[in-house]
Enzyme design. Structure first.
Site, PDB file in Angstrom:
ATOM      1  N   ARG A 102      13.687  -0.908  -5.181  1.00 28.92           N
ATOM      2  CA  ARG A 102      11.960  -1.112  -5.649  1.00 28.92           C
ATOM      3  C   ARG A 102      11.707  -0.109  -7.224  1.00 28.92           C
ATOM      4  NH1 ARG A 102      10.990  -0.082  -0.874  1.00 28.92           N
ATOM      5  NH2 ARG A 102      11.210  -2.879  -0.622  1.00 28.92           N
ATOM      6  N   LYS A 158      14.036   9.051  -3.513  1.00 24.62           N
ATOM      7  CA  LYS A 158      14.446   7.296  -3.253  1.00 24.62           C
ATOM      8  C   LYS A 158      14.007   6.808  -4.454  1.00 24.62           C
ATOM      9  CE  LYS A 158      13.471   3.621  -0.426  1.00 24.62           C
ATOM     10  NZ  LYS A 158      12.601   3.345   0.541  1.00 24.62           N
ATOM     11  N   ASP A 214       9.723  -8.528  -2.627  1.00 22.29           N
ATOM     12  CA  ASP A 214      10.460  -9.205  -1.786  1.00 22.29           C
ATOM     13  C   ASP A 214      11.958  -8.609  -1.738  1.00 22.29           C
ATOM     14  OD1 ASP A 214      10.447 -11.109   0.259  1.00 22.29           O
ATOM     15  OD2 ASP A 214      12.063 -11.628   0.062  1.00 22.29           O
ATOM     16  N   SER A 215      12.323  -8.123  -0.800  1.00 23.00           N
ATOM     17  CA  SER A 215      13.478  -6.827  -1.177  1.00 23.00           C
ATOM     18  C   SER A 215      14.118  -7.632   0.587  1.00 23.00           C
ATOM     19  CB  SER A 215      13.737  -5.191  -1.514  1.00 23.00           C
ATOM     20  OG  SER A 215      11.967  -5.387  -0.181  1.00 23.00           O
TER      21      SER A 215
HETATM   22  P1  ITT Z   1       5.735  -8.467   2.942  1.00 25.02           P
HETATM   23  O1  ITT Z   1       6.284  -9.185   2.971  1.00 25.02           O
HETATM   24  O2  ITT Z   1       4.543  -7.568   3.551  1.00 25.02           O
HETATM   25  O3  ITT Z   1       5.559  -6.766   2.098  1.00 25.02           O
HETATM   26  P2  ITT Z   1       7.838  -7.553   4.734  1.00 25.02           P
HETATM   27  O4  ITT Z   1       8.410  -6.135   5.324  1.00 25.02           O
HETATM   28  O5  ITT Z   1       7.296  -8.421   5.808  1.00 25.02           O
HETATM   29  O6  ITT Z   1       6.338  -7.173   3.635  1.00 25.02           O
HETATM   30  P3  ITT Z   1      10.224  -8.548   2.925  1.00 25.02           P
HETATM   31  O7  ITT Z   1       9.819  -9.625   3.274  1.00 25.02           O
HETATM   32  O8  ITT Z   1      10.490  -8.492   1.793  1.00 25.02           O
HETATM   33  O9  ITT Z   1       8.963  -7.519   2.952  1.00 25.02           O
HETATM   34  O10 ITT Z   1      11.664  -7.401   3.613  1.00 25.02           O
HETATM   35  C1  ITT Z   1      11.862  -6.847   3.518  1.00 25.02           C
HETATM   36  C2  ITT Z   1      12.510  -5.917   4.637  1.00 25.02           C
HETATM   37  O11 ITT Z   1      13.589  -5.751   4.100  1.00 25.02           O
HETATM   38  C3  ITT Z   1      11.603  -4.682   5.233  1.00 25.02           C
HETATM   39  O12 ITT Z   1      11.083  -5.118   6.355  1.00 25.02           O
HETATM   40  C4  ITT Z   1      12.745  -4.120   5.420  1.00 25.02           C
HETATM   41  O13 ITT Z   1      13.958  -4.166   6.754  1.00 25.02           O
HETATM   42  C5  ITT Z   1      14.410  -4.074   4.841  1.00 25.02           C
HETATM   43  N1  ITT Z   1      13.933  -3.278   3.104  1.00 25.02           N
HETATM   44  C6  ITT Z   1      13.382  -4.225   2.031  1.00 25.02           C
HETATM   45  N2  ITT Z   1      13.303  -2.549   1.368  1.00 25.02           N
HETATM   46  C7  ITT Z   1      13.711  -1.358   2.196  1.00 25.02           C
HETATM   47  C8  ITT Z   1      13.765  -0.127   1.764  1.00 25.02           C
HETATM   48  O14 ITT Z   1      13.581   0.484   0.907  1.00 25.02           O
HETATM   49  N3  ITT Z   1      14.387   0.357   3.158  1.00 25.02           N
HETATM   50  C9  ITT Z   1      14.685   0.130   3.629  1.00 25.02           C
HETATM   51  N4  ITT Z   1      14.602  -0.582   4.585  1.00 25.02           N
HETATM   52  C10 ITT Z   1      14.191  -2.482   3.337  1.00 25.02           C
END
Ligand code: ITT
Length: 202
Positions: free
Chosen positions: A183, A177, A71-72
């Site tokens: 991550r 990256k 989760d990010s």
């Molecule tokens: P899952 O829950 O299925 O893993 P998700 O895209 O919904 O997919 P998150 O709820 O963790 O995942 O949302 C993280 C969002 O944050 C992601 O969709 C991107 O918009 C942003 N994000 C996270 N890491 C990133 C990265 O390395 N580069 C660019 N944007 C990132």
């Protein structure tokens, strides 16, 4: 038998990075979809760690493999650390990143370089075959740029400028990256944790 890792994510950009970062474990890494697990998960936690664990636990109900989840999000200081845990949902889940990125740049109009600070945050959760649970977290500090730059990565990468490189994370190669990203670092910490529990998965 050697266990594999099922990654509880539906985000193709994440899967690509995760495969590369975990390659040296020598374990098969598959997405939940590839493992035949198609479920909708409600991410109603209040922190990155809670949401990552919600995803990992949900998928762990269907397999005895190691399950991991990510989760990010992007925290923009001049936007009170938004969108944060709502990064995927910011302006709507189906809105393109061209529009989302454009909106963040617009909201930062007139904000000076030194106040454009931001960070990507990543929490990794794991549920082991014996259902023990682990979490790690890491960040990468940067600044919001003035225009989108670069074609690599995904999501907010084209507006996330990393001063040390003089580039956005979308201009970095995958290897670059992963070495410095939220991550990459959170998964490296998870690899170290996993080593301590080798008996439960080998
Ligand atoms: P899952 O829950 O299925 O893993 P998700 O895209 O919904 O997919 P998150 O709820 O963790 O995942 O949302 C993280 C969002 O944050 C992601 O969709 C991107 O918009 C942003 N994000 C996270 N890491 C990133 C990265 O390395 N580069 C660019 N944007 C990132």
């Amino acid at each position: 038998m050697k266990k594999r890792i099922v990654f509880a994510t539906g985000n193709a950009g994440k899967v690509k990075e995760i495969r590369m970062i975990l390659a040296d474990l020598g374990m098969e890494v598959v997405s939940m979809k590839e493992a035949g697990i198609q479920i909708d998960i409600v991410e109603d936690g209040k922190t990155y760690e809670e949401n990552a664990m919600i995803k990992a636990r949900a998928v762990a109900q269907y397999t005895d493999d190691i399950v991991m989840a990510d989760d990010s999000g992007l925290e923009v200081d001049a936007m009170n650390k938004e969108p944060g845990i709502f990064s995927a949902r910011f302006m709507g889940e189906d809105t393109s990143y061209r529009i989302k990125n454009g909106e963040i740049i617009r909201r930062l109009e007139g904000v000076a370089d030194e106040d454009r600070t931001a960070r990507f945050v990543c929490a990794i959760a794991a549920v082991l075959p014996d259902k023990r649970e682990l979490t790690t977290r890491a960040t990468i500090e940067g600044r919001i740029g003035y225009e989108e730059k670069g074609e690599n990565g995904f999501g907010y990468d084209p507006i996330f400028y990393v001063p040390e490189f003089g580039k956005t994370t979308a201009e970095l190669s995958e290897e670059e990256k992963n070495q410095v990203s939220h991550r990459g670092k959170a998964l490296e910490l998870m690899k170290k944790e996993l080593m301590k529990y080798e008996d439960t998965y080998r």
